[in-house]
Design an enzyme around this catalytic site. Structure first.
Site, short mmCIF file in Angstrom:
data_model
loop_
_atom_site.label_atom_id
_atom_site.label_comp_id
_atom_site.label_asym_id
_atom_site.label_seq_id
_atom_site.Cartn_x
_atom_site.Cartn_y
_atom_site.Cartn_z
N GLY A 190 0.76 -1.30 0.11
CA GLY A 190 0.00 0.11 -0.28
C GLY A 190 0.94 1.03 -0.20
N ALA A 191 0.16 2.43 0.41
CA ALA A 191 0.84 3.70 0.24
C ALA A 191 1.48 3.87 -1.09
CB ALA A 191 2.01 3.79 1.46
N LEU A 192 0.46 3.62 -2.11
CA LEU A 192 1.07 3.64 -3.63
C LEU A 192 1.53 5.09 -4.19
CD1 LEU A 192 -1.64 1.42 -5.15
CD2 LEU A 192 0.30 0.70 -3.69
N GLN A 209 7.56 -9.58 8.10
CA GLN A 209 8.74 -8.91 7.38
C GLN A 209 9.51 -8.01 8.21
OE1 GLN A 209 6.76 -8.41 3.63
NE2 GLN A 209 8.11 -6.61 3.50
N HIS A 248 4.79 1.96 -7.97
CA HIS A 248 3.87 1.01 -7.90
C HIS A 248 2.80 0.91 -9.16
CE1 HIS A 248 4.19 1.39 -3.22
NE2 HIS A 248 4.56 0.01 -3.63
N LYS A 280 14.02 -1.54 -7.18
CA LYS A 280 14.48 -0.77 -6.00
C LYS A 280 14.88 -1.65 -4.78
CE LYS A 280 11.85 1.36 -3.07
NZ LYS A 280 12.47 1.05 -1.72
N ARG A 303 11.65 6.24 -5.60
CA ARG A 303 10.21 6.41 -5.04
C ARG A 303 9.97 5.13 -4.02
NH1 ARG A 303 7.38 10.27 -7.11
NH2 ARG A 303 7.68 11.10 -9.27
N SER A 304 9.31 5.70 -2.96
CA SER A 304 9.26 4.39 -2.07
C SER A 304 7.82 5.20 -1.01
CB SER A 304 10.42 4.58 -0.93
OG SER A 304 10.22 3.76 0.24
N GLN A 323 15.48 -8.29 -2.69
CA GLN A 323 14.07 -9.11 -2.82
C GLN A 323 13.88 -9.62 -3.95
OE1 GLN A 323 10.32 -7.54 -0.65
NE2 GLN A 323 9.78 -6.69 -2.95
#
Length: 300
Positions: free
Chosen positions: A48-50, A78, A54, A168, A203-204, A172
């Site tokens: 979320g917090a797109l 996590q 994303h 990014k 972007r994050s 992972q």
């Protein structure tokens, strides 16, 4: 007027109705139905917090698959820091508006932790061939067990043909590729380029926790990465690392946690370069209390 109206309707863009699911059983039934109709499924897992990064992943999935499943789930297993989990932004209503504006055939899956894990919310233990012990694994205890656990569960529910991950989180991405091989899952893992703000800051969702002043300071992370890439052409890996650390020592508002130059396949840190090998530079730093990561390819 009727003829003109018909002509306009022929040229009007098709509107897709986004569907939202809270239960894995319900979305599983819908996906089975779509697959029985021969539809291909693209999957974009998010917490979320797109942001634009994303949305880029979702657009990429929409360009190559018939239907896109977007999960919005803040995965508790996590996080090694309970405070970090508590502070992680949750903006479901705003996220849904952003996804709807893409006008793609999207299924949103926004479950509860109980729906995904049941009554026992804990991570499975994985062996990713050592990938999990490098970089982030050294600083975030159990992080990749949590990532592997939730992604495997989502893969089993969504049964995607392709899954899309941003570069990014390159470590992972490599671990998810390993996971699909270990689990013998017929899923194509697609890595997508890092999306950046005009300043170069990757972007994050965590950027939302930065003040305007902190964002300006944080842009130095990418500038230093660019400098490291330039130096890598003529200097040794250890010389580049020393230069990076000295650059961060000049910055009073950013605390370097680690900088490593690593082999793309093994993710193991190097001090010397070898021919015909691909390398990336990886970085983690704190801007105030917000931890940011970034990386850059060094060979292209």
């Amino acid at each position: 007027m009727k003829i003109a109206s018909n002509i306009l309707s022929l040229h009007a863009p098709k509107r897709f109705k986004m569907q939202i699911f809270k239960q894995k059983e319900a979305i599983g039934q819908e996906i089975d139905k779509l697959k029985s109709e021969g539809k291909s499924i693209g999957f974009v897992p998010t917490m979320g917090a797109l942001h634009d990064g994303h949305l880029f992943l979702v657009s990429q999935a929409g360009a190559s698959c018939d239907v896109v499943v977007v999960s919005i789930f803040v995965n508790p297993t996590q996080f090694d820091n309970p405070n970090d989990l508590k502070k992680y932004p949750r903006t479901l209503s705003a996220d849904l508006i952003l996804l709807e504006h893409l006008n793609l055939p999207i299924l949103v899956f926004a479950p509860t932790a109980e729906n995904i894990y049941g009554t026992k919310i804990e991570a499975e233990n994985f062996s990713f061939g050592g990938l999990e012990f490098e970089m982030e694994g050294k600083f975030r205890n159990g992080h990749f067990n949590g990532v592997g656990t939730v992604v495997k569960k989502f893969f089993e529910i969504v049964k995607p043909d392709k899954a899309f991950f941003g570069e990014k989180d390159f470590q992972q991405l490599q671990i998810i590729r390993k996971l699909t091989k270990l689990s013998n899952l017929p899923i194509e893992i697609v890595g997508c380029a890092i999306k950046r703000e005009d300043s170069g800051l990757a972007r994050s969702s965590r950027n939302e926790r930065l003040s305007h002043h902190q964002k300006e300071k944080a842009s130095k992370i990418y500038q230093i990465l660019l400098g490291a890439k330039q130096l890598f052409g003529t200097k040794s890996a250890s010389q580049v690392s020393k230069w990076v650390k000295k650059e961060f020592e000049k910055l009073h508002d950013i605390q370097l946690e680690y900088f490593e130059i690593a082999n793309v396949d093994t993710l193991k840190s190097i001090t010397r370069k070898s021919k015909n090998q691909e390398y990336r530079a990886f970085i983690a730093a704190y801007v105030g209390e917000t931890r940011l990561i970034d990386n850059i390819a060094l060979n292209d």
